[in-house]
Design a protein around this motif. Structure first.
Motif, mmCIF file in Angstrom:
data_model
loop_
_atom_site.group_PDB
_atom_site.id
_atom_site.type_symbol
_atom_site.label_atom_id
_atom_site.label_comp_id
_atom_site.label_asym_id
_atom_site.label_seq_id
_atom_site.Cartn_x
_atom_site.Cartn_y
_atom_site.Cartn_z
ATOM 1 N N GLU A 135 -0.583 7.661 4.439
ATOM 2 C CA GLU A 135 -0.794 6.325 3.899
ATOM 3 C C GLU A 135 -2.175 6.208 3.281
ATOM 4 O O GLU A 135 -3.159 6.738 3.805
ATOM 5 C CB GLU A 135 -0.644 5.293 5.018
ATOM 6 C CG GLU A 135 -0.792 3.848 4.572
ATOM 7 C CD GLU A 135 -0.650 2.868 5.739
ATOM 8 O OE1 GLU A 135 -1.010 1.697 5.557
ATOM 9 O OE2 GLU A 135 -0.178 3.282 6.805
ATOM 10 N N LYS B 277 2.209 -2.198 6.357
ATOM 11 C CA LYS B 277 2.668 -3.212 5.413
ATOM 12 C C LYS B 277 1.913 -4.527 5.567
ATOM 13 O O LYS B 277 1.636 -5.213 4.582
ATOM 14 C CB LYS B 277 4.163 -3.449 5.626
ATOM 15 C CG LYS B 277 4.832 -4.271 4.539
ATOM 16 C CD LYS B 277 4.876 -3.520 3.223
ATOM 17 C CE LYS B 277 5.636 -4.291 2.162
ATOM 18 N NZ LYS B 277 5.622 -3.595 0.854
ATOM 19 N N GLU C 293 -1.218 -4.656 3.383
ATOM 20 C CA GLU C 293 -1.066 -4.239 1.988
ATOM 21 C C GLU C 293 -1.968 -5.016 1.036
ATOM 22 O O GLU C 293 -2.720 -4.435 0.241
ATOM 23 C CB GLU C 293 0.393 -4.381 1.561
ATOM 24 C CG GLU C 293 0.657 -3.996 0.121
ATOM 25 C CD GLU C 293 2.118 -4.155 -0.261
ATOM 26 O OE1 GLU C 293 2.454 -3.857 -1.417
ATOM 27 O OE2 GLU C 293 2.922 -4.592 0.597
ATOM 28 N N LEU D 221 -0.207 1.898 -3.777
ATOM 29 C CA LEU D 221 0.368 2.700 -2.696
ATOM 30 C C LEU D 221 -0.024 2.199 -1.315
ATOM 31 O O LEU D 221 0.504 2.684 -0.310
ATOM 32 C CB LEU D 221 -0.073 4.164 -2.839
ATOM 33 C CG LEU D 221 0.254 4.837 -4.174
ATOM 34 C CD1 LEU D 221 -0.156 6.303 -4.123
ATOM 35 C CD2 LEU D 221 1.732 4.705 -4.500
ATOM 36 N N ARG E 289 2.302 1.724 2.096
ATOM 37 C CA ARG E 289 3.535 2.484 1.944
ATOM 38 C C ARG E 289 3.360 3.886 2.503
ATOM 39 O O ARG E 289 2.270 4.450 2.487
ATOM 40 C CB ARG E 289 3.931 2.587 0.468
ATOM 41 C CG ARG E 289 4.295 1.276 -0.190
ATOM 42 C CD ARG E 289 4.386 1.413 -1.690
ATOM 43 N NE ARG E 289 5.190 2.564 -2.085
ATOM 44 C CZ ARG E 289 5.287 3.012 -3.341
ATOM 45 N NH1 ARG E 289 4.622 2.388 -4.303
ATOM 46 N NH2 ARG E 289 6.030 4.053 -3.620
ATOM 47 N N ARG E 290 4.444 4.436 3.008
ATOM 48 C CA ARG E 290 4.451 5.831 3.425
ATOM 49 C C ARG E 290 4.745 6.684 2.198
ATOM 50 O O ARG E 290 5.786 6.534 1.560
ATOM 51 C CB ARG E 290 5.538 6.049 4.483
ATOM 52 C CG ARG E 290 5.496 7.407 5.146
ATOM 53 C CD ARG E 290 4.428 7.437 6.195
ATOM 54 N NE ARG E 290 4.367 8.734 6.867
ATOM 55 C CZ ARG E 290 3.422 9.054 7.731
ATOM 56 N NH1 ARG E 290 2.468 8.180 8.017
ATOM 57 N NH2 ARG E 290 3.416 10.227 8.320
ATOM 58 N N VAL E 291 3.804 7.562 1.820
ATOM 59 C CA VAL E 291 3.949 8.326 0.588
ATOM 60 C C VAL E 291 3.665 9.801 0.850
ATOM 61 O O VAL E 291 3.032 10.183 1.840
ATOM 62 C CB VAL E 291 3.013 7.806 -0.520
ATOM 63 C CG1 VAL E 291 3.392 6.393 -0.939
ATOM 64 C CG2 VAL E 291 1.554 7.854 -0.074
ATOM 65 N N ASN F 232 4.505 7.663 -7.653
ATOM 66 C CA ASN F 232 5.013 7.135 -6.400
ATOM 67 C C ASN F 232 5.233 5.623 -6.494
ATOM 68 O O ASN F 232 5.627 4.997 -5.541
ATOM 69 C CB ASN F 232 4.065 7.453 -5.259
ATOM 70 C CG ASN F 232 4.154 8.910 -4.837
ATOM 71 O OD1 ASN F 232 4.945 9.253 -3.968
ATOM 72 N ND2 ASN F 232 3.378 9.773 -5.452
#
Length: 247
Positions: free
Chosen positions: A153, A170, A173, A217, A220-222, A247
Motif C-alpha cells: 500500500e 481505505k 484514503e 493509489l 488500495r492494495r496494489v 494501477n
C-alpha cells in the motif's frame, strides 16, 4: 361471557395499557441485542497500529542532509546503534520547507517533534535545518538497484508513523492523498516473507519524488514493479509514473 377484545393501538390515541408491557419487553430485547452485536463487531475489528508522536518533547538530530527523493537526515552508525534515516516534514499536511537543496550532502542539525512507528522516524520540524559547517560529504553508500515487484500500500509517512490513526487503509484514503499533495514523503508498505511489515521510501526513476500519480493509489492494495536500492538504514523503491498510472 364474551372474551374482551385485544388492545388495539391507534397512532393518535393514547397507548393501551395492555400493550405497554409488551413494548417494554421488546425494547429491552432490542437494546440487549444491539449491545451484544456492537460488542461482537468491535471485537472482530483488527486493532490499528499506533505511533508515538513527540511524547518526549522536542529532540535534535545531527546528520547528513539528503534532498532527494524527499528531504531527510541520514544518521551514521555510532556506538552500536545502526545507521538510520529521519524523514523531515512540516506542521500539518505539508512536507519540509522548500529551498533546502543547497544543504544536500552537508552536516546539519534538525529540531522538532518525532513521530515513531517501529524503525520509522518522521520529524515534524519546528525550525529549518542548521548547517554545522561549510563542508560537504560524500553520499552514504547505496547498493546497486535491483528489480523488484512489491505488493502493498502507498501511504504518507507522517500519518502512517502515527500522526493519524488509522494512517493507512481505505479510511485514510482522502487524508493520505492530501498529505502526498502537500509534499509529505510517500512510502510503500509491504509485508516481507517473515510476515513483518517493511517500508520503502518511494521515488521516481530520476531520483526525485514520485509526483501526483501515487495519490490515486492511497488506500488500495496494489502490486507495483520497479527497483529497490538499499543504503545504510534506508531502502528506496523507485517506480516509473506509467507503472503507477496503470494501477
Amino acid at each position: 361471557m364474551a372474551d374482551r377484545d385485544p388492545p388495539f393501538y391507534v397512532g393518535y390515541l393514547k397507548l393501551p395499557r395492555g400493550l405497554k408491557g409488551f413494548l417494554v419487553a421488546v425494547l429491552l430485547i432490542l437494546a440487549v441485542g444491539d449491545i451484544a452485536l456492537a460488542v461482537l463487531v468491535f471485537g472482530a475489528q483488527r486493532p490499528h497500529a499506533t505511533g508515538d508522536w513527540g511524547a518526549g518533547g522536542e529532540v535534535a538530530f545531527v546528520g547528513q542532509f539528503q534532498a532527494k527523493p524527499y528531504p531527510l537526515l541520514r544518521l551514521f552508525a555510532t556506538g552500536g546503534a545502526p545507521a538510520h534515516a529521519v524523514l523531515l516534514v512540516g506542521e500539518g499536511k505539508v512536507g519540509a520547507p522548500a529551498g533546502l537543496d543547497d544543504l544536500d550532502g552537508a552536516m546539519v542539525e534538525v529540531r522538532g517533534y518525532p513521530i515513531r512507528r517501529g524503525d520509522l522516524i518522521v520529524l515534524q520540524l519546528d525550525q529549518v535545518p542548521v548547517r554545522q559547517d561549510g563542508s560537504r560529504m560524500d553520499p552514504l553508500p547505496v547498493a546497486a538497484s535491483e528489480p523488484a515487484t512489491l505488493e502493498g500500500e502507498v501511504v504518507d509517512s507522517k500519518c502512517y508513523a502515527g500522526a493519524m490513526n488509522p494512517g493507512e487503509g481505505k479510511a485514510h484514503e482522502a487524508c493520505g492523498s492530501f498529505c502526498l499533495y502537500g509534499g509529505i514523503p510517500a512510502l510503500f508498505v509491504a509485508r516481507a516473507d517473515d510476515g513483518a511489515l517493511r517500508w520503502y521510501l518511494m521515488a521516481a526513476p530520476d531520483g526525485g519524488p514520485i509526483g501526483d500519480e501515487a495519490r490515486a493509489l492511497v488506500g488500495r492494495r496494489v502490486r507495483l514493479a520497479g527497483t529497490v536500492s538499499r543504503g545504510d538504514g534506508l531502502a528506496i523503491f523507485s517506480v516509473a509514473p506509467d507503472r503507477l498510472a496503470a494501477n
